[in-house]
Motif scaffolding. Structure first.
Motif, mmCIF file in Angstrom:
data_model
loop_
_atom_site.group_PDB
_atom_site.id
_atom_site.type_symbol
_atom_site.label_atom_id
_atom_site.label_comp_id
_atom_site.label_asym_id
_atom_site.label_seq_id
_atom_site.Cartn_x
_atom_site.Cartn_y
_atom_site.Cartn_z
ATOM 1 N N GLU A 1 0.830 -1.210 0.000
ATOM 2 C CA GLU A 1 0.000 0.000 0.000
ATOM 3 C C GLU A 1 0.862 1.256 0.000
ATOM 4 N N MET A 2 1.940 1.229 0.794
ATOM 5 C CA MET A 2 2.850 2.381 0.829
ATOM 6 C C MET A 2 3.524 2.568 -0.533
ATOM 7 N N ALA A 3 3.924 1.462 -1.155
ATOM 8 C CA ALA A 3 4.571 1.529 -2.475
ATOM 9 C C ALA A 3 3.621 2.142 -3.500
ATOM 10 N N ASN A 4 2.352 1.741 -3.446
ATOM 11 C CA ASN A 4 1.353 2.326 -4.358
ATOM 12 C C ASN A 4 1.171 3.814 -4.091
ATOM 13 N N LEU A 5 1.109 4.177 -2.830
ATOM 14 C CA LEU A 5 0.914 5.578 -2.451
ATOM 15 C C LEU A 5 2.042 6.466 -2.980
ATOM 16 N N PHE A 6 3.271 5.965 -2.915
ATOM 17 C CA PHE A 6 4.429 6.762 -3.337
ATOM 18 C C PHE A 6 4.936 6.389 -4.734
ATOM 19 N N ASN A 7 4.203 5.515 -5.417
ATOM 20 C CA ASN A 7 4.552 5.110 -6.776
ATOM 21 C C ASN A 7 6.011 4.648 -6.854
ATOM 22 N N CYS A 8 6.331 3.687 -5.976
ATOM 23 C CA CYS A 8 7.686 3.146 -5.941
ATOM 24 C C CYS A 8 7.608 1.633 -5.718
ATOM 25 N N VAL A 9 8.736 0.982 -5.730
ATOM 26 C CA VAL A 9 8.772 -0.462 -5.493
ATOM 27 C C VAL A 9 8.760 -0.727 -3.983
ATOM 28 N N PRO A 10 8.195 -1.854 -3.549
ATOM 29 C CA PRO A 10 8.151 -2.172 -2.117
ATOM 30 C C PRO A 10 9.526 -2.197 -1.450
ATOM 31 N N SER A 11 10.567 -2.543 -2.211
ATOM 32 C CA SER A 11 11.906 -2.574 -1.610
ATOM 33 C C SER A 11 12.364 -1.183 -1.175
ATOM 34 N N GLN A 12 11.830 -0.139 -1.803
ATOM 35 C CA GLN A 12 12.190 1.215 -1.366
ATOM 36 C C GLN A 12 11.580 1.513 0.007
ATOM 37 N N ILE A 13 10.398 0.982 0.265
ATOM 38 C CA ILE A 13 9.777 1.124 1.584
ATOM 39 C C ILE A 13 10.667 0.409 2.610
ATOM 40 N N ASN A 14 11.115 -0.796 2.268
ATOM 41 C CA ASN A 14 12.032 -1.529 3.157
ATOM 42 C C ASN A 14 13.287 -0.720 3.438
ATOM 43 N N TYR A 15 13.862 -0.139 2.397
ATOM 44 C CA TYR A 15 15.090 0.653 2.544
ATOM 45 C C TYR A 15 14.882 1.789 3.543
ATOM 46 N N VAL A 16 13.808 2.534 3.377
ATOM 47 C CA VAL A 16 13.540 3.663 4.273
ATOM 48 C C VAL A 16 13.388 3.183 5.714
ATOM 49 N N ILE A 17 12.640 2.119 5.898
ATOM 50 C CA ILE A 17 12.403 1.618 7.258
ATOM 51 C C ILE A 17 13.688 1.072 7.864
ATOM 52 N N ASN A 18 14.474 0.341 7.077
ATOM 53 C CA ASN A 18 15.707 -0.251 7.602
ATOM 54 C C ASN A 18 16.798 0.768 7.898
ATOM 55 N N THR A 19 16.784 1.907 7.209
ATOM 56 C CA THR A 19 17.852 2.884 7.406
ATOM 57 C C THR A 19 17.443 4.088 8.246
ATOM 58 N N ARG A 20 16.161 4.395 8.304
ATOM 59 C CA ARG A 20 15.746 5.630 8.972
ATOM 60 C C ARG A 20 14.867 5.424 10.199
ATOM 61 N N PHE A 21 14.461 4.198 10.425
ATOM 62 C CA PHE A 21 13.629 3.890 11.591
ATOM 63 C C PHE A 21 14.297 2.787 12.398
ATOM 64 N N THR A 22 15.485 3.095 12.878
ATOM 65 C CA THR A 22 16.295 2.132 13.619
ATOM 66 C C THR A 22 16.231 2.416 15.108
ATOM 67 N N ILE A 23 16.690 1.470 15.895
ATOM 68 C CA ILE A 23 16.710 1.653 17.340
ATOM 69 C C ILE A 23 17.622 2.829 17.711
ATOM 70 N N GLN A 24 18.702 3.021 16.943
ATOM 71 C CA GLN A 24 19.597 4.141 17.219
ATOM 72 C C GLN A 24 18.874 5.473 17.082
ATOM 73 N N ARG A 25 17.896 5.503 16.221
ATOM 74 C CA ARG A 25 17.146 6.742 15.978
ATOM 75 C C ARG A 25 15.866 6.823 16.809
#
Length: 155
Positions: free
Chosen positions: A30-54
Motif C-alpha cells: 500500500e505504501m509503495a502504491n501511495l508513493f509510486n515506488c517499489v516495495p523494496s524502497q519502503i524496506n530501505y527507508v524503514i531499515n535505514t531511517r527507523f532504527t533503534i539508534q534513531r
C-alpha cells in the motif's frame, strides 16, 4: 517544488503520522502504491531511517496478512536508553553508528553538546583509524565505557 527524493518523502510521511501516534502499522504494498515506488524502497527507508539508534522499534510480518509495525521507543529513564544502545553495539561499532548513538544521547539530554563532541572526538576515525582492523572493536569498547560511566551519573 522542493528537491526531496522519494525516500525523504516516505520518511517524512511516516514521521508525521508518528507525531500523533506512538505506534503505526503499515502495509508495504500500500505504501509503495501511495508513493509510486517499489516495495523494496519502503524496506530501505524503514531499515535505514527507523532504527533503534534513531529511537524506533520495527516489527514485521511477511505474507498475505503481512505488516510493518513502527513504534517510537519511549524511554522511561536514561538507564533504559543506555541499555538499549548497549544491546545493539555488540563487539564492533562503526563510526557512523557511534555518531547516531551520540546524537540520540544528546537529543535525550543524557549528554550535553560539549560532552557529545568530546565523545565523538574520542570515537572518531582520526583517532581510532590508526589501529587498523581493531578500529570498530576499540570504538565499541570505548562506547561501553562511556555508557557505563553515564549510567552512574544522575543529572
Amino acid at each position: 517544488m522542493n528537491n526531496q527524493n522519494t525516500s525523504d518523502l516516505i520518511e517524512a510521511y511516516l514521521k508525521k503520522i508518528l507525531e500523533d501516534n506512538s505506534k503505526i502499522e503499515i502495509r508495504r504494498a500500500e505504501m509503495a502504491n501511495l508513493f509510486n515506488c517499489v516495495p523494496s524502497q519502503i524496506n530501505y527507508v524503514i531499515n535505514t531511517r527507523f532504527t533503534i539508534q534513531r529511537g524506533y522499534s520495527v516489527e514485521s510480518k511477511r505474507g498475505g496478512g503481512g505488516y510493518i509495525r513502527i513504534a517510537k521507543v519511549t524511554l522511561s529513564d536514561n538507564t533504559q536508553l543506555l541499555e538499549q544502545i548497549e544491546k545493539f553495539i555488540g563487539d564492533q561499532l562503526s563510526e557512523k553508528d557511534a555518531l547516531i548513538f551520540v546524537q540520540k544521547l544528546y537529543e535525550e539530554k543524557v549528554v550535553t553538546k560539549r560532552e557529545g563532541n568530546i565523545m565523538l572526538a574520542a570515537l572518531g576515525k582520526n583517532v581510532l583509524g590508526k589501529f587498523g582492523a581493531k578500529e570498530d572493536f576499540l570504538r565499541a569498547q570505548l562506547m561501553y565505557a562511556f555508557l557505563e560511566r553515564l549510567s552512574y551519573e544522575e543529572e
